[in-house]
Design a protein around this motif. Structure first.
Motif, short mmCIF file in Angstrom:
data_model
loop_
_atom_site.label_atom_id
_atom_site.label_comp_id
_atom_site.label_asym_id
_atom_site.label_seq_id
_atom_site.Cartn_x
_atom_site.Cartn_y
_atom_site.Cartn_z
N THR A 128 0.81 -1.22 0.00
CA THR A 128 0.00 0.00 0.00
C THR A 128 0.84 1.26 0.00
O THR A 128 0.56 2.21 -0.73
N SER A 145 -0.20 0.69 -5.03
CA SER A 145 -0.59 2.00 -5.52
C SER A 145 -0.74 1.93 -7.04
O SER A 145 -0.31 0.97 -7.67
N ASP A 146 -1.33 2.97 -7.63
CA ASP A 146 -1.49 2.99 -9.08
C ASP A 146 -0.14 2.89 -9.79
O ASP A 146 -0.01 2.17 -10.78
N ALA A 147 0.87 3.58 -9.27
CA ALA A 147 2.20 3.55 -9.89
C ALA A 147 2.80 2.14 -9.85
O ALA A 147 3.35 1.66 -10.83
N ARG A 184 1.09 -0.67 -9.39
CA ARG A 184 0.21 -1.53 -10.19
C ARG A 184 0.59 -1.44 -11.68
O ARG A 184 0.63 -2.45 -12.38
N ARG A 185 0.89 -0.24 -12.17
CA ARG A 185 1.28 -0.07 -13.57
C ARG A 185 2.57 -0.84 -13.88
O ARG A 185 2.68 -1.46 -14.95
N GLU A 190 1.69 -4.41 -14.21
CA GLU A 190 1.01 -4.63 -15.49
C GLU A 190 2.00 -4.63 -16.65
O GLU A 190 1.93 -5.48 -17.54
N SER A 213 0.80 -8.58 -13.15
CA SER A 213 -0.41 -8.07 -12.51
C SER A 213 -1.28 -9.16 -11.91
O SER A 213 -2.03 -8.90 -10.97
N SER A 266 -7.12 -8.27 -6.04
CA SER A 266 -8.01 -7.19 -6.52
C SER A 266 -8.41 -6.27 -5.40
O SER A 266 -8.52 -6.59 -4.29
#
Length: 105
Positions: A54, A87-89, A91-92, A95, A100, A105
């Motif tokens: 997180t 975090s979004d960063a 997670r990217r 991916e 991912s 989820s």
């Protein structure tokens, strides 16, 4: 903190099942060994590991390598290993590297 140094902290909650490993800060070449050591220490509880990302603000290939090694070890031993809270960063990055599926989820 000295300017230019990365910040990283990792905590182990051995009282939870699975053992909760919480990381915070920048997970890079300077801090990857710290996470690897924490994951090794958490393995001793033999109750599986839940890695919480997180508060990780950045991750590079060194951090991904440590996580991928832990995934492989857990697969080999049949122990549970989950990753949550990216975090979004972060997670990217997962991916972009095809990892991912490791993220809850």
């Amino acid at each position: 903190m000295v300017m230019g140094e990365s910040y990283f902290r990792v905590e182990i909650d051995g009282s939870s099942r699975p053992v909760r490993v919480t990381a915070a800060g920048e997970l890079d070449a300077a801090s990857a060994d710290q996470l690897a050591t924490a994951l090794t220490d958490a393995q001793r509880a033999a109750a599986g590991i839940a890695l919480d990302l997180t508060d990780v603000t950045f991750i590079d290939s060194s951090g991904l390598r440590v996580i991928a090694a832990e995934v492989a070890r857990a697969d080999d031993t049949g122990e549970a290993f989950t990753i949550s809270g990216a975090s979004d960063a972060v997670r990217r990055i997962f991916e972009m590297t095809g990892l991912s599926a490791l993220l809850a989820s």
